[in-house]
Design a protein around this motif. Structure first.
Motif, PDB file in Angstrom:
ATOM      1  N   ILE B 143       0.844  -1.197   0.000  1.00 33.94           N
ATOM      2  CA  ILE B 143       0.000   0.000   0.000  1.00 33.94           C
ATOM      3  C   ILE B 143       0.880   1.248   0.000  1.00 33.94           C
ATOM      4  CG2 ILE B 143      -1.706   1.304   1.341  1.00 33.94           C
ATOM      5  CD1 ILE B 143      -2.901  -1.212   0.125  1.00 33.94           C
ATOM      6  N   GLY B 144       1.911   1.230   0.835  1.00 32.66           N
ATOM      7  CA  GLY B 144       2.785   2.389   0.947  1.00 32.66           C
ATOM      8  C   GLY B 144       3.444   2.752  -0.374  1.00 32.66           C
ATOM      9  N   LYS B 145       3.805   1.717  -1.146  1.00 31.03           N
ATOM     10  CA  LYS B 145       4.461   1.954  -2.446  1.00 31.03           C
ATOM     11  C   LYS B 145       3.563   2.742  -3.396  1.00 31.03           C
ATOM     12  CE  LYS B 145       7.482  -2.065  -2.670  1.00 31.03           C
ATOM     13  NZ  LYS B 145       7.419  -3.523  -2.880  1.00 31.03           N
ATOM     14  N   GLN B 146       2.251   2.547  -3.242  1.00 25.11           N
ATOM     15  CA  GLN B 146       1.338   3.244  -4.150  1.00 25.11           C
ATOM     16  C   GLN B 146       1.306   4.747  -3.870  1.00 25.11           C
ATOM     17  OE1 GLN B 146      -2.489   1.277  -4.507  1.00 25.11           O
ATOM     18  NE2 GLN B 146      -1.571  -0.759  -4.436  1.00 25.11           N
ATOM     19  N   PHE B 147       1.637   5.097  -2.627  1.00 17.80           N
ATOM     20  CA  PHE B 147       1.595   6.522  -2.268  1.00 17.80           C
ATOM     21  C   PHE B 147       2.983   7.140  -2.156  1.00 17.80           C
ATOM     22  CE2 PHE B 147      -2.309   4.636  -0.613  1.00 17.80           C
ATOM     23  CZ  PHE B 147      -3.251   5.451  -1.207  1.00 17.80           C
ATOM     24  N   ARG B 148       3.944   6.333  -1.725  1.00 18.88           N
ATOM     25  CA  ARG B 148       5.302   6.841  -1.501  1.00 18.88           C
ATOM     26  C   ARG B 148       6.295   5.820  -2.056  1.00 18.88           C
ATOM     27  NH1 ARG B 148       2.441   6.966   3.162  1.00 18.88           N
ATOM     28  NH2 ARG B 148       3.384   4.969   3.682  1.00 18.88           N
ATOM     29  N   PRO B 149       6.468   5.786  -3.382  1.00 21.39           N
ATOM     30  CA  PRO B 149       7.288   4.743  -3.999  1.00 21.39           C
ATOM     31  C   PRO B 149       8.701   4.648  -3.408  1.00 21.39           C
ATOM     32  CG  PRO B 149       6.156   6.037  -5.675  1.00 21.39           C
ATOM     33  CD  PRO B 149       5.913   6.723  -4.371  1.00 21.39           C
ATOM     34  N   ASP B 150       9.267   5.758  -3.028  1.00 23.28           N
ATOM     35  CA  ASP B 150      10.655   5.727  -2.541  1.00 23.28           C
ATOM     36  C   ASP B 150      10.756   5.434  -1.052  1.00 23.28           C
ATOM     37  OD1 ASP B 150      11.388   6.439  -5.089  1.00 23.28           O
ATOM     38  OD2 ASP B 150      11.316   8.603  -4.641  1.00 23.28           O
ATOM     39  N   ASN B 151       9.627   5.537  -0.362  1.00 19.71           N
ATOM     40  CA  ASN B 151       9.682   5.476   1.098  1.00 19.71           C
ATOM     41  C   ASN B 151       8.381   4.862   1.622  1.00 19.71           C
ATOM     42  OD1 ASN B 151      10.559   5.918   3.689  1.00 19.71           O
ATOM     43  ND2 ASN B 151       9.796   8.025   3.766  1.00 19.71           N
ATOM     44  N   PRO B 152       8.126   3.611   1.246  1.00 18.54           N
ATOM     45  CA  PRO B 152       6.789   3.059   1.512  1.00 18.54           C
ATOM     46  C   PRO B 152       6.460   2.863   2.986  1.00 18.54           C
ATOM     47  CG  PRO B 152       8.243   1.398   0.522  1.00 18.54           C
ATOM     48  CD  PRO B 152       8.966   2.711   0.443  1.00 18.54           C
ATOM     49  N   LEU B 153       7.463   2.545   3.792  1.00 21.23           N
ATOM     50  CA  LEU B 153       7.177   2.332   5.219  1.00 21.23           C
ATOM     51  C   LEU B 153       7.514   3.587   6.012  1.00 21.23           C
ATOM     52  CD1 LEU B 153       8.393  -1.122   6.573  1.00 21.23           C
ATOM     53  CD2 LEU B 153       6.072  -0.392   6.041  1.00 21.23           C
ATOM     54  N   LEU B 154       6.596   3.987   6.888  1.00 20.07           N
ATOM     55  CA  LEU B 154       6.853   5.158   7.716  1.00 20.07           C
ATOM     56  C   LEU B 154       7.856   4.793   8.820  1.00 20.07           C
ATOM     57  CD1 LEU B 154       3.207   6.463   7.744  1.00 20.07           C
ATOM     58  CD2 LEU B 154       5.171   7.528   6.630  1.00 20.07           C
TER      59      LEU B 154
END
Lengths: 437, 437
Positions: B143-154
């Protein structure tokens, strides 16, 4: 829409002497709660002056339809009574109003009045679900500015009544101590180890509690024009918050342990009928703000869906108590600081088919108005701790210390109407426990 | 920590013929549920083969300590029974195990077995609070990749078992239709008017449900070493999600209407004792991942706190049903995709003093593993709708259509242990209602 009926006549007096001019509980109020006296079982009661009327005890004196409603009070909660709807609550209100204003009945009723100071108040309902909204736009601005100075409000704010689910299990009635929570906090430096320990940034949030009365079935949204019929009444809500836990945990799914360790509600449910004289027009949206979607818009709600209620927060520190000093007022502001009406919150909540049940709790969110003196949390007052609040006795506060008591009050406040109040919502902060392994 | 006792002996057979080799309910399972037959009241029951044993009816045949536990089943729920703790559930399990394996008692017990196909299953508990975690790290990455491709995990993900509060009122047992929710969706262009209507991006989420047994008092955290004793058992959870509602509403306080319109649980609670043979070591954290804080770390939990459970999701569209085609499998993956153990979730939940109550529901969060075929939601399978899934009959799906049925199954799957299953968690999507004003 509840009407202003004879029970609001300012000339009407109760034979309960302390009810005359009582700041909270004149006969025009008659809020519902669960109380016990002398270690007995919780019973349904109504506050009148400095007394509590035992409703079950006076049931034989009430009209049959009002008395029958008390059979709904099972399991020590008012849920089913609230679920019977506004008509039922009105029947009970009118019956009790007659008892307490008819001097001919005073002798029979008086033995069933208990001194409130000798009673213990309990949670009035078993909360099935607790939803906390974010309807205080100035609060949202004050908090948003601390994180995004140039763009404090997110794009959805003026379209969507923002809310999230809170925790039901940890809601407690006024008077129960709050234990400082322990938890993870943001690393000192990005990429470092999180800190762990008692929350250092413990805060209160001044909110109003909206109690759901009649519920709706799953898949059956409540239209905005009917939403106010689903609201049984209101109380005061302190949504205790640990700002340091929140800052570390809340992305991407919202607040969790920062909020679910304790929430305090005042014990009396001031009913929709009691609040009717304090209805007012929802303040106009600032020029340029979007008009809400049709499912959130009802002309009558816009004309009458806000409430002329004033809310106050007071702090009583250990040092103040020891010195015999009174509490210090931290804020005073209007409930009309809500960007959305209570009916809009409820209609929004159910538009997707979500079912609300009697006794569900909707928090308004922290209510701050535009002026500094109206800020509903220390996070706002101290601007995130940057400007500690100086107290008259020389103490300062950025956030709460162990021993601090927060006392919230609220009252209907409108020319021509008899003032009614909610009673106090209070709790003292106690130290964090040691965490074992 | 539950031990693997005689009730797990693969050689043990029940005299209930259908229990031998039953994929879900051999005598080694004995899950708890609430059922009714022929329109009667809900009763506590245990699944055995293709039958349901009426526990109240056989109480006189059980040892006295096991029979007495059935008095805890009041209000048509198993909450209090779960709250009695793992020892109580073991007493009941052993009593029922003896009944169902002792051929001498078959004649007396057999009249109290009901054909499962003729019974209606009910919610096994009244859920006080529902918390949904986010422990599937591959789901979070997908899910994170869809919003933040370079930094998917917070940055908090590997330190904090991320979770949020869900809605209790709309949790339904397997079999009840899901009504497509209506709501606001993101404007086509930034600053534009939000769209409004039925969710177009309706999705399922494959999760496991962890049921709280023994609770904890407010202010009294559960140490990690004791957390497994507070878990009564597990079921399957489908956390239905409206991705378009979520994308617009979720900032800054998390998912709300996108999730609270319906959640489906499978009807049987597979107890901790039944799951004991499937315990396994928590997979090692990838090199470089931080070691959790001490309140989340227990050596025994790391060695035994994960579960060898396989989960599957199947889709049955209207066209498949009409054509007599079987459902199509959308995914198959291991529960060990959890980045945190169930005990870690529970210990984290309570570390701030939050009280858990018997029957509270902890969702694991969507469980996807590293491989594509393990993805636990359509949002992941279709990569946000960019790559619609091609079905064998020529249909495609980016998200769910009205009439689609989602069927989830799960089963303990470990060499040397008798396979046990959870039964199905299924529901059909129905069209959105018209929204009035």
């Amino acid at each position: 829409m509840p009407t202003i009926d004879f029970t609001h006549d300012p000339a009407t007096r109760s034979w309960v002497e302390s009810a005359q001019g009582h700041p909270d509980f004149p006969v025009q109020n008659l809020p519902l709660g669960m109380f016990s006296s002398h270690g007995g079982k919780p019973c349904p009661g109504i506050a009148i002056g400095d007394k509590i009327l035992d409703l079950r005890a006076v049931a034989p004196l009430l009209p049959a339809d009002a008395a029958a409603l008390l059979d709904l009070v099972t399991d020590d909660t008012l849920n089913a009574l609230l679920g019977a709807g506004e008509g039922a609550l009105r029947t009970l209100r009118h019956g009790v109003f007659a008892l307490l204003t008819d001097t001919a009945q005073a002798e029979e009723v008086r033995p069933h009045l208990h001194a409130a100071v000798d009673c213990t108040m309990h949670m009035p309902v078993a909360v099935g679900d607790y939803t906390d909204f974010y309807s205080g736009i100035h609060h949202a601005l004050n908090i948003g500015k601390q994180f995004r100075p140039d763009n404090p409000l997110l794009p959805n704010y003026k379209h969507v009544p923002i809310g999230y689910h809170g925790r039901s299990s940890s809601i407690r009635v006024s008077g129960e101590d709050v234990i400082r929570p322990v938890g993870q906090q943001k690393p000192e430096q990005d990429g470092g180890e999180p800190r762990f320990g008692p929350a250092a940034r413990l805060d209160y949030e001044m909110e109003m509690a909206i109690w759901v009365g009649k519920g709706n079935a799953l898949g059956h949204p409540v239209p905005i024009g009917e939403a106010s019929q689903h609201i049984a009444g209101m109380s005061i809500l302190n949504d205790w918050s640990a700002r340091d836990l929140q800052a570390w945990e809340y992305q991407p799914l919202g607040p969790f342990l920062a909020k679910n360790f304790h929430s305090t509600v005042s014990p009396w449910i001031v009913t929709g009928d009691a609040l009717a004289p304090f209805r007012m027009a929802q303040p106009d949206r600032p020029a340029g703000d979007p008009k809400p979607l049709p499912y959130l818009w009802d002309d009558e709600d816009q004309q009458t869906g806000a409430f002329a209620i004033t809310m106050e927060v007071h702090l009583h520190t250990t040092r103040m108590r020891d010195a015999g000093d009174p509490p210090v007022r931290l804020s005073k502001g209007p409930m009309s600081a809500m960007y959305w009406t209570a009916a809009q919150l409820l209609a929004h909540h159910s538009v997707n088919g979500c079912n609300l049940r009697p006794g569900d709790l909707l928090g308004t969110g922290t209510l701050s108005d535009a002026e500094d003196a109206t800020r509903g949390s220390l996070m706002e007052i101290s601007e995130g701790g940057k400007h500690p609040l100086a107290l008259p006795n020389g103490e300062t506060r950025s956030f709460l210390k162990d021993g601090d008591e927060i006392i919230m009050t609220a009252y209907g406040d409108k020319a021509g109407a008899v003032r009614i109040g909610f009673g106090a919502c209070r709790a003292i902060v106690r130290p964090a426990p040691a965490i074992g392994k």
